[in-house]
Write an enzyme that holds these catalytic residues in place. Structure first.
Site, PDB file in Angstrom:
ATOM      1  N   ARG A  47       0.701  -1.185  -0.160  1.00 41.65           N
ATOM      2  CA  ARG A  47       0.036   0.142   0.072  1.00 41.65           C
ATOM      3  C   ARG A  47       0.913   1.205   0.070  1.00 41.65           C
ATOM      4  NH1 ARG A  47       1.639   2.398   3.935  1.00 41.65           N
ATOM      5  NH2 ARG A  47       0.462   3.913   3.583  1.00 41.65           N
ATOM      6  N   GLY A  48       0.395   2.384  -0.301  1.00 35.76           N
ATOM      7  CA  GLY A  48       1.120   3.810  -0.248  1.00 35.76           C
ATOM      8  C   GLY A  48       1.354   3.984  -1.548  1.00 35.76           C
ATOM      9  N   ARG A  90      -7.042  -0.646  -7.329  1.00 40.66           N
ATOM     10  CA  ARG A  90      -7.272   0.603  -6.215  1.00 40.66           C
ATOM     11  C   ARG A  90      -7.348   1.708  -7.283  1.00 40.66           C
ATOM     12  NH1 ARG A  90      -4.464   1.186  -0.836  1.00 40.66           N
ATOM     13  NH2 ARG A  90      -6.423   2.080  -0.169  1.00 40.66           N
ATOM     14  N   GLN A 195      -2.973   2.894   9.807  1.00 41.65           N
ATOM     15  CA  GLN A 195      -1.409   3.033   8.988  1.00 41.65           C
ATOM     16  C   GLN A 195      -0.543   4.061   9.770  1.00 41.65           C
ATOM     17  OE1 GLN A 195      -4.589   3.474   7.523  1.00 41.65           O
ATOM     18  NE2 GLN A 195      -4.384   2.436   5.370  1.00 41.65           N
ATOM     19  N   ASP A 236      -2.023  10.597  -2.640  1.00 43.94           N
ATOM     20  CA  ASP A 236      -2.256   9.656  -3.431  1.00 43.94           C
ATOM     21  C   ASP A 236      -2.342   9.858  -5.058  1.00 43.94           C
ATOM     22  OD1 ASP A 236      -2.997   8.524  -0.871  1.00 43.94           O
ATOM     23  OD2 ASP A 236      -2.665   6.732  -2.011  1.00 43.94           O
ATOM     24  N   ASN A 245      -5.429  12.458  -0.451  1.00 49.58           N
ATOM     25  CA  ASN A 245      -4.914  11.458   0.374  1.00 49.58           C
ATOM     26  C   ASN A 245      -5.621  10.977   1.474  1.00 49.58           C
ATOM     27  OD1 ASN A 245      -2.173  10.776   1.312  1.00 49.58           O
ATOM     28  ND2 ASN A 245      -2.500  11.946   3.263  1.00 49.58           N
TER      29      ASN A 245
HETATM   30  O1  MRU Z   1      -4.846   3.319   1.887  1.00 52.37           O
HETATM   31  P1  MRU Z   1      -3.336   3.458   1.813  1.00 52.37           P
HETATM   32  O2  MRU Z   1      -2.702   3.018   3.156  1.00 52.37           O
HETATM   33  O3  MRU Z   1      -2.642   2.845   0.704  1.00 52.37           O
HETATM   34  O4  MRU Z   1      -3.423   5.072   2.106  1.00 52.37           O
HETATM   35  C1  MRU Z   1      -2.163   5.599   1.660  1.00 52.37           C
HETATM   36  C2  MRU Z   1      -2.236   7.091   1.918  1.00 52.37           C
HETATM   37  O5  MRU Z   1      -3.125   7.703   1.835  1.00 52.37           O
HETATM   38  C3  MRU Z   1      -0.676   7.768   1.950  1.00 52.37           C
HETATM   39  O6  MRU Z   1      -0.634   8.856   2.782  1.00 52.37           O
HETATM   40  C4  MRU Z   1      -0.251   8.029   0.381  1.00 52.37           C
HETATM   41  O7  MRU Z   1      -0.378   6.999  -0.238  1.00 52.37           O
HETATM   42  C5  MRU Z   1       1.058   8.888   0.424  1.00 52.37           C
HETATM   43  S1  MRU Z   1       2.501   7.471   0.475  1.00 52.37           S
HETATM   44  C6  MRU Z   1       3.697   8.075   0.281  1.00 52.37           C
END
Ligand code: MRU
Length: 345
Positions: A47-48, A90, A195, A236, A245
């Site tokens: 993720r991220g 996603r 997270q 994101d 985000n």
């Molecule tokens: O649902 P996730 O855990 O994938 O969401 C991640 C985020 O919102 C992070 O803040 C974003 O991807 C930036 S990561 C450098």
């Protein structure tokens, strides 16, 4: 720390840290099929945004390596199908589609299936290398914005685990600490999947960086008490008018503006989608169970509906600066809509 994900040439697959097991266990996992990778992304084992970009790039390379076809037409059909499957996992983080399209474009330029297979892995590995370089460079750009000493509030995990290593928002923190600044991080736990407490706290504590967890709902009160010098989050997707985000980011931006605290976004250019605007973007909604249960414990009466948006959109008017590997962008951000940085439409 080990790399979050990489190509494992011996195993012929993608090796990654399964983030659903943290902070209890830090264990490597391996995907050698597209179905396995798609599931790992959907379950947030990977993720991220930047890590998703890498996963997309490596995923297309994996599809090219595992396709049984030796004739270009059938081979391309196979790889394009895998690309679509991965893209659909996603929808919000643009990096996923960016990484997929970059390797797919390289494959489509190849003269033979053999060349396509070789160049796909090489291109995906370039995406991996560049991610690390971007994070380290944007970290240095951002470190200059932090006072010394300072307390930084962050939301979700925009750290090493969300990238190949180092991180975006947490990359800024790491670079500032490396430059000798005294930085304390306040990590919002980031409901419903935590997270912040599970991942941000784990990786910062492991690196010996001062970190304190708070419930998301405590952020505005801490700002009011004068305990926060700035907010830094990742992204994101950055459109011409908004930063997408993790859900909760917008409320921190509103609270930061009210309390005259700088609100910074740290993201590589692969997160930009400046040719689109907020209204064009689909925000992922996730399963009811994520709110209704904590492990096996029921938190919500049966039959009560939930709204489980995974992300929100923060208008650029609330963003004090965007930290990228090319430097720090400051308002007005009209440059963004004019430059159209991001994937072709
Ligand atoms: O649902 P996730 O855990 O994938 O969401 C991640 C985020 O919102 C992070 O803040 C974003 O991807 C930036 S990561 C450098």
């Amino acid at each position: 720390m080990d790399y979050t994900l990489s190509w494992d040439a011996d195993a012929g697959g993608i090796r990654y840290i399964d983030q659903t097991l943290l902070p209890g266990r830090c264990e490597p996992a391996l995907c050698t099929t597209i179905d396995c990778l798609a599931r790992a992304i959907e379950r947030l084992e990977i993720r991220g945004a930047p890590a998703l970009g890498i996963a997309g790039a490596l995923g297309v390379a994996l599809a090219a390596r595992t396709s049984p076809h030796e004739r270009m037409e059938a081979f391309l059909r196979d790889v394009r199908g895998a690309a679509e499957q991965l893209k659909s996992t996603r929808p919000t983080a643009v990096n996923l589609a960016w990484g997929i399209d970059r390797v797919l474009a390289r494959i489509e330029r190849a003269d033979s299936v053999d060349e396509a297979r070789r160049s796909a892995v090489a291109e995906a590995e370039a995406v991996v290398r560049e991610d690390e370089e971007s994070c380290r460079t944007l970290g240095q750009h951002g470190a200059g914005l932090l006072p010394d000493p300072c307390t930084v509030l962050t939301h979700c995990n925009a750290g090493a685990l969300a990238c190949r290593c180092w991180g975006t928002a947490l990359g800024v923190v790491r670079s500032a600490v490396r430059a000798g600044k005294q930085v304390r991080v306040i990590a919002c736990e980031t409901r419903p999947l935590h997270q912040g407490s599970r991942l941000t706290c784990w990786e910062l504590a492991r690196d010996g960086i001062d970190v304190t967890a708070i419930p998301d709902s405590a952020a505005a009160y801490l700002m009011r008490k004068g305990g926060i010098d700035c907010v830094i989050v990742g992204a994101d997707r950055i459109t011409s008018d908004a930063v997408f985000n993790k859900i909760g980011t917008y409320m921190h931006a509103v609270a930061a503006r009210y309390h005259a605290i700088p609100f910074y976004v740290a993201a590589p250019l692969s997160t930009f989608d400046a040719g689109r605007s907020e209204k064009d973007i689909v925000i992922e909604q996730r399963d009811r169970r994520e709110l209704a249960y904590c492990g096996d414990r029921q938190l919500l009466p049966e039959k009560v509906n939930v709204l489980n948006y995974a992300f929100d959109a923060t208008p650029l008017s609330l963003v004090s600066a965007i930290i990228t590997e090319e430097g720090v962008l400051c308002p007005p951000y009209d440059l963004l809509s004019r430059s159209g940085i991001g994937p072709a439409r």
